[in-house]
Design a protein around this motif. Structure first.
Motif, short mmCIF file in Angstrom:
data_model
loop_
_atom_site.label_atom_id
_atom_site.label_comp_id
_atom_site.label_asym_id
_atom_site.label_seq_id
_atom_site.Cartn_x
_atom_site.Cartn_y
_atom_site.Cartn_z
N GLY A 1 0.89 -1.29 0.16
CA GLY A 1 -0.02 0.09 0.00
C GLY A 1 1.05 1.25 0.26
N GLY A 2 0.17 2.48 -0.45
CA GLY A 2 0.98 3.71 -0.33
C GLY A 2 0.76 4.46 -1.54
N SER A 3 1.56 5.44 -1.76
CA SER A 3 1.28 6.33 -3.06
C SER A 3 2.79 6.10 -3.82
CB SER A 3 1.39 7.82 -2.53
OG SER A 3 0.09 8.22 -1.82
N PHE A 4 2.48 5.83 -5.23
CA PHE A 4 3.44 5.63 -6.23
C PHE A 4 3.34 6.51 -7.46
CE2 PHE A 4 2.45 1.67 -3.97
CZ PHE A 4 3.70 1.07 -3.61
N VAL A 5 4.36 7.35 -7.66
CA VAL A 5 4.42 8.28 -8.73
C VAL A 5 4.85 7.47 -10.02
CG1 VAL A 5 5.57 10.04 -9.71
CG2 VAL A 5 5.16 10.01 -7.37
N VAL A 6 3.74 6.96 -10.85
CA VAL A 6 4.04 6.38 -12.16
C VAL A 6 4.68 7.43 -13.19
CG1 VAL A 6 3.01 4.83 -13.88
CG2 VAL A 6 2.37 4.83 -11.32
N THR A 7 5.73 6.86 -13.94
CA THR A 7 6.25 7.78 -15.02
C THR A 7 6.27 6.92 -16.35
OG1 THR A 7 7.82 8.73 -13.25
CG2 THR A 7 8.36 8.78 -15.60
N LEU A 8 5.79 7.58 -17.38
CA LEU A 8 5.80 7.22 -18.60
C LEU A 8 6.68 7.91 -19.32
CD1 LEU A 8 4.45 5.33 -20.88
CD2 LEU A 8 3.01 7.24 -21.30
N THR A 9 7.67 7.09 -20.18
CA THR A 9 8.65 7.77 -21.17
C THR A 9 8.42 7.30 -22.48
OG1 THR A 9 10.54 7.71 -19.21
CG2 THR A 9 11.36 8.07 -21.52
N VAL A 10 8.27 8.22 -23.24
CA VAL A 10 8.00 8.00 -24.71
C VAL A 10 9.17 8.45 -25.34
CG1 VAL A 10 6.20 8.44 -26.55
CG2 VAL A 10 5.40 8.32 -24.10
#
Length: 415
Positions: free
Chosen positions: A215-224
């Motif tokens: 559980g918790g907060s996750f910063v999801v990063t997308l690189t294109v």
């Protein structure tokens, strides 16, 4: 319009060669000298010119340009029936295509074919090579025409994504979708996509799935990254909650009869707003079943005590396991009486019975306790002469028409 032309001085060279030979042999008695014949057609005397109309195509995957090839000989006359092979450049943009890979000139020395435009998001211009087919491939002169593809595609992509569900639980599959990413103002079909799930894992592809392990907060990063190597990123925060695993596992009933199908019912409680999706039964007799229903039938083949293992899984993929002992009876009662006469003993198993309305079909006897049955048959009464006094351990095994068995053991002392 683009034009290429090649001509040769082969015929002039051949004529000069003949004249030189005539001068050298002037003293000889040769009445006349003839110019050697010329074999053809050959790529050495072939001139190709290529034109494209239009010479620019949009990157739409459907527009076409018509390319015209004109073949002429050394005298500038049209070459009829000249075969010409066609190919795209090695780095042709995605979607670009030729209507054919070979053409043959007609009566006017001309041939045409079409070139299809590349798709959106592709990189580079279209290059077409044309090579005449002659008698020496090593001397074949390839001619090239270029068709520009627009736009030039030099802008970095704009990364964007969505995810669902918006508030996932631990272990719940979250789907990430980058189809809203654009490049040059259109969907980025030639881009590559790299996902970083805030240190909880990575993935690639236009869409990706991930189940967070805590559980918790996750910063999801997308690189294109687009086909030209330009990159951009987008980030969003995903908040993951941690529900409890299933509890209260049990199986009922806890007894069964060998060779008879028994209905068992499993129970378990999932976390609020969630549900049990699968039940795995490991029966302890070598069999197992997995299903989405808590109700199941199973048949134990022999009597005894079996450790049943129940594993349940909820809609988040979380699982819990519990064990339950199942006591299996044969459904039979084996018993016998004895009567003695000297060293002979008569055994009577007529009192043996079945509690499941089956029929006892066989009575097997081990008279001396060595673990090997000395006689058997359908008659419940049998006699055995021991030939001497002593104490003997006697075992009766009965078998019914289901194949279920039950044993009974007694000690017999003579005299």
């Amino acid at each position: 319009m683009t034009m290429f032309r090649m001509e040769t001085l082969y015929r002039a060279f051949a004529t000069a060669l003949v004249a030189a030979a005539a001068m050298t042999l002037g003293a000889c008695s040769l009445d006349k000298q003839e110019m050697p014949g010329l074999a053809g057609p050959s790529e050495i005397v072939t001139s190709l010119s290529l034109t494209a109309s239009p010479d620019q195509l949009p990157r739409d995957g459907s527009s076409q340009s018509i390319v015209t090839i004109t073949a002429r000989d050394a005298n500038g006359q049209p070459l009829v029936g000249q075969r010409i092979t066609l190919s795209l450049g090695a780095s042709a943009p995605q979607g670009a295509a030729l209507s054919q890979t070979e053409v043959t000139t007609g009566s006017n020395g001309m041939a045409t074919f079409s070139v299809t435009a590349p798709v959106r998001g592709s990189i580079g211009d279209i290059t077409v090579s044309a090579t005449p087919v002659g008698t020496n491939a090593g001397n074949a002169a390839t001619r090239i025409i270029q068709i520009r593809a627009t736009p030039g595609n030099t802008t970095a992509p704009t990364a964007a994504f969505t995810f669902s569900p918006a508030s996932p639980d631990v272990g719940q599959t979250v789907t990430f979708n980058a189809s809203t990413t654009t490049d040059e103002g259109v969907p980025c079909s030639n881009c590559t996509f790299f996902w970083n799930f805030g240190g909880d894992g990575t993935a690639t592809g236009l869409t990706a799935t991930h189940a967070f392990s805590s559980g918790g907060s996750f910063v999801v990063t997308l690189t294109v990254t687009d086909a030209a190597g330009s990159t951009s990123t987008a980030q969003q925060t995903v908040t993951v909650s941690a529900p409890s695993i299933p509890t209260g596992l049990s199986v009922n009933p806890t007894t069964a009869t060998a060779k008879l199908a028994q209905t068992f019912t499993a129970s378990a409680t999932a976390a609020p707003n969630h549900r049990i999706t699968s039940y795995q039964f490991i029966w302890g007799d070598g069999d197992s079943n997995t299903q989405n229903s808590p109700v199941i039938q199973h048949t134990y083949q022999q009597a005894g005590s079996f450790l049943l293992t129940l594993t349940v899984r909820d809609d988040l993929g979380q699982s819990a396991t519990a064990n339950q002992v199942i006591t299996v009876s044969s459904g039979l009662t084996a018993t016998f009486t004895t009567s003695k006469s000297g060293t002979t003993v008569t055994f009577d198993a007529s009192g043996s019975s079945s509690q499941v309305a089956s029929t006892i079909t066989d009575y097997a006897w081990d008279f001396d306790g060595d673990g090997s049955y000395d006689t058997n048959g359908s008659n419940p009464i049998v006699s055995h002469d021991y030939g001497a006094n002593g104490t003997f351990r006697v075992t009766l095994k009965i078998t019914d028409n289901r194949g279920a068995t039950q044993t009974s053991t007694q000690t017999v002392t003579l005299p």
